[in-house]
Motif scaffolding. Structure first.
Motif, PDB file in Angstrom:
ATOM      1  N   ARG A 152      74.405  -6.642  16.337  1.00 59.22           N
ATOM      2  CA  ARG A 152      73.798  -6.694  15.104  1.00 59.22           C
ATOM      3  C   ARG A 152      73.582  -7.980  14.469  1.00 59.22           C
TER       4      ARG A 152
ATOM      5  N   PRO B 146      77.338  -8.936  -1.084  1.00 56.73           N
ATOM      6  CA  PRO B 146      76.414  -9.490  -0.600  1.00 56.73           C
ATOM      7  C   PRO B 146      75.653 -10.912  -1.261  1.00 56.73           C
TER       8      PRO B 146
ATOM      9  N   GLU C 269      76.554  -9.697   3.927  1.00 61.17           N
ATOM     10  CA  GLU C 269      75.862  -8.421   3.885  1.00 61.17           C
ATOM     11  C   GLU C 269      76.983  -7.152   3.622  1.00 61.17           C
ATOM     12  N   SER C 270      76.490  -6.259   3.059  1.00 62.78           N
ATOM     13  CA  SER C 270      77.354  -5.223   3.035  1.00 62.78           C
ATOM     14  C   SER C 270      76.526  -3.838   3.070  1.00 62.78           C
ATOM     15  N   TYR C 271      77.103  -2.813   3.920  1.00 63.33           N
ATOM     16  CA  TYR C 271      76.258  -1.684   4.270  1.00 63.33           C
ATOM     17  C   TYR C 271      76.901  -0.627   3.446  1.00 63.33           C
ATOM     18  N   ASP C 272      76.323   0.726   3.853  1.00 63.85           N
ATOM     19  CA  ASP C 272      76.764   1.933   3.298  1.00 63.85           C
ATOM     20  C   ASP C 272      78.411   2.259   3.693  1.00 63.85           C
TER      21      ASP C 272
ATOM     22  N   THR D 260      79.150   2.923   7.527  1.00 59.01           N
ATOM     23  CA  THR D 260      79.042   1.655   8.291  1.00 59.01           C
ATOM     24  C   THR D 260      80.131   0.527   7.840  1.00 59.01           C
ATOM     25  N   ASN D 261      80.286   0.273   6.954  1.00 57.48           N
ATOM     26  CA  ASN D 261      81.459  -0.846   6.683  1.00 57.48           C
ATOM     27  C   ASN D 261      82.709  -0.206   7.174  1.00 57.48           C
TER      28      ASN D 261
END
Length: 471
Positions: free
Chosen positions: A326, A377, A402-405, A408-409
């Motif tokens: 990633r 983020p 960044e931060s995700y759903d 995913t986190n």
């Protein structure tokens, strides 16, 4: 913001100065107004410099006001030796600023003065533009903020609780070098003082704080072993103890060794360090106090400079893992992250609503709570002061948190230590360059792009800048 001195340099011929004085004054007034609108305090020379004696006397008076940076302003042709005399009368960093009004040779005056300063090795910065130009004001502001950050180090005191943690050489700096290069004194404080003070701290405040945390946090996950109300209150009392020692000993910033003594036999310092770095606690808004885990001296020094530049809390983290697939870094360290980073809100309730207090993991038998969240983020400036062969350098880069759903986190956190705080960072520095060159395991971050001011800090401190970008 900063305190800026402004001194206008003129032509030394009486009849020329008499003709130009009104023009110079009008340009100076516009520049001063622009700097004040940018939020700075401005100390203006009490006369336009048109003689050698005025060059010295005006500069001495401005210097006596303890300005962070001094602007020499050139609206017209100016005798260069006036600049030399004025420069000798001040020890602050210098910014030579020229008016670009083509009716008068202000640029010529600045270049002649700058060249003369070059010849004697007096460092300075140059800027030019219309006096009401916001870009000019911002360029001066960058150097003023840097100068304020550097000058704030001189006469400050770092409180070091404990010594070197777990053989970590990069956490220990030479106190003589700190005194000589930065003007910082180091106060050595035994961790036992913290333990004694914590045991005697106000139980009523500790209970109130615990209930405040329970009320506002996303969760306090008691397990009856590693995390109990009693253990959380012990951590809170540790914060209160350090807070009192900071006030008594007039500490400007600090670091706590923690491992292994406190983490084995007393409690972790995660709650203490997080709330010291926060702009609030259960008593309301407060000043942030930079506190580095593992008593990391160069980490704390970096954080203190970053705090002065950004006027926000500063992140402290381990460079825990690189997700190469990633191109994302997991910046994660026990519970050190200030809770402010969870949402970067002025409202503590908004931040704490994203923070979980989990039982400490197997590394720390004494137990307590880790302060867990995912950093909000946004664009970040990241870096650290490190040393190569005894010489300081600032390793600097821009990045993005960044931060995700939620799923995913969780996947990303579970690959390291999910109970600890995480900042998922995309760095401008290529992974191979970073891992090959970065000089410590700890890294620090502030919101926004502050690279220009930090470049100016390195110039003023006379240290090397290693700035990494892609391409």
């Amino acid at each position: 913001m900063a305190r800026i001195g402004v001194i206008s340099i003129s032509d030394g011929r009486d009849h020329v100065h008499a003709r130009n004085s009104e023009f110079i004054q009008s340009k100076q007034d516009e520049l001063v107004r622009s700097l004040k609108q940018a939020g700075h305090e401005v100390v203006v020379g009490d006369d336009l410099v048109a003689t050698n004696t005025l060059a010295t006397s005006v500069a001495r008076k401005v210097a006596a006001s303890e300005v962070d940076v001094t602007v020499f302003y050139y609206a017209v042709w100016a005798f260069p030796h006036f600049t030399m005399l004025a420069a000798d009368a001040t020890r602050s960093p210098l910014v030579l600023v020229a008016s670009t009004d083509p009716t008068e040779p202000g640029l010529v005056g600045m270049l002649a003065a700058g060249g003369a300063l070059d010849q004697i090795g007096r460092s300075h910065t140059r800027a030019w533009g219309a006096p009401d130009d916001t870009e000019l004001a911002e360029k001066i502001s960058v150097h003023a903020r840097a100068a304020a950050a550097v000058s704030a180090l001189h006469g400050s005191t770092f409180g070091r609780f404990g010594g070197r943690p777990m053989g970590m050489n990069t956490a220990v700096a030479n106190t003589d070098q700190w005194q000589r290069q930065f003007g910082i004194d180091v106060e050595e404080i035994d961790q036992y003082e913290l333990v004694l003070r914590a045991e005697k701290a106000d139980e009523a405040e500790a209970k109130h704080a615990r209930e405040w945390i329970e009320r506002h946090a996303a969760g306090v996950h008691y397990d009856g072993k590693k995390l109990t109300p009693e253990l959380l209150e012990r951590q809170i009392r540790s914060y209160m103890a350090v807070r009192d020692i900071i006030a008594e000993r007039n500490l400007d910033f600090s670091g706590i060794k923690g491992q292994p003594e406190l983490t084995e036999h007393f409690a972790t310092m995660d709650v203490t360090e997080a709330f010291l770095n926060d702009p609030y606690d259960w008593n309301g808004p407060k000043k942030t106090h930079v506190c580095a885990t593992e008593a990391d001296m160069d980490g704390a020094l970096t954080m203190q400079i970053f705090k002065s530049i950004a006027e926000t809390p500063v992140l402290f983290a381990d460079v825990r893992h690189y997700h190469a697939d990633r191109d994302i870094w997991d910046l994660c360290n026990s519970g050190q992250h200030a809770t402010w980073f969870a949402a970067r809100s002025d409202d503590p309730a908004e931040n704490l609503a994203k923070v979980n207090f989990y039982p400490e993991v197997f590394f720390f038998p004494a137990g307590g709570a880790s302060v867990q969240h995912i950093a909000a983020p946004g664009q970040m400036t990241l870096g650290r002061l490190t040393r190569e062969d005894g010489q300081y350098r600032l390793q600097l880069m821009l990045g993005e948190f960044e931060s995700y759903d939620e799923a995913t986190n969780k996947v990303l956190m579970d690959q390291s230590t999910p109970e600890w705080p995480h900042a998922f960072a995309r760095l401008d520095a290529p992974g191979e360059v970073f891992l090959s060159k970065f000089g410590a395991n700890h890294i620090h971050a502030i919101p926004g792009d502050h690279r220009a001011a930090l470049r100016a800090v390195t110039e003023q401190l006379g240290i090397r800048l290693d700035e990494w970008t892609r391409g």
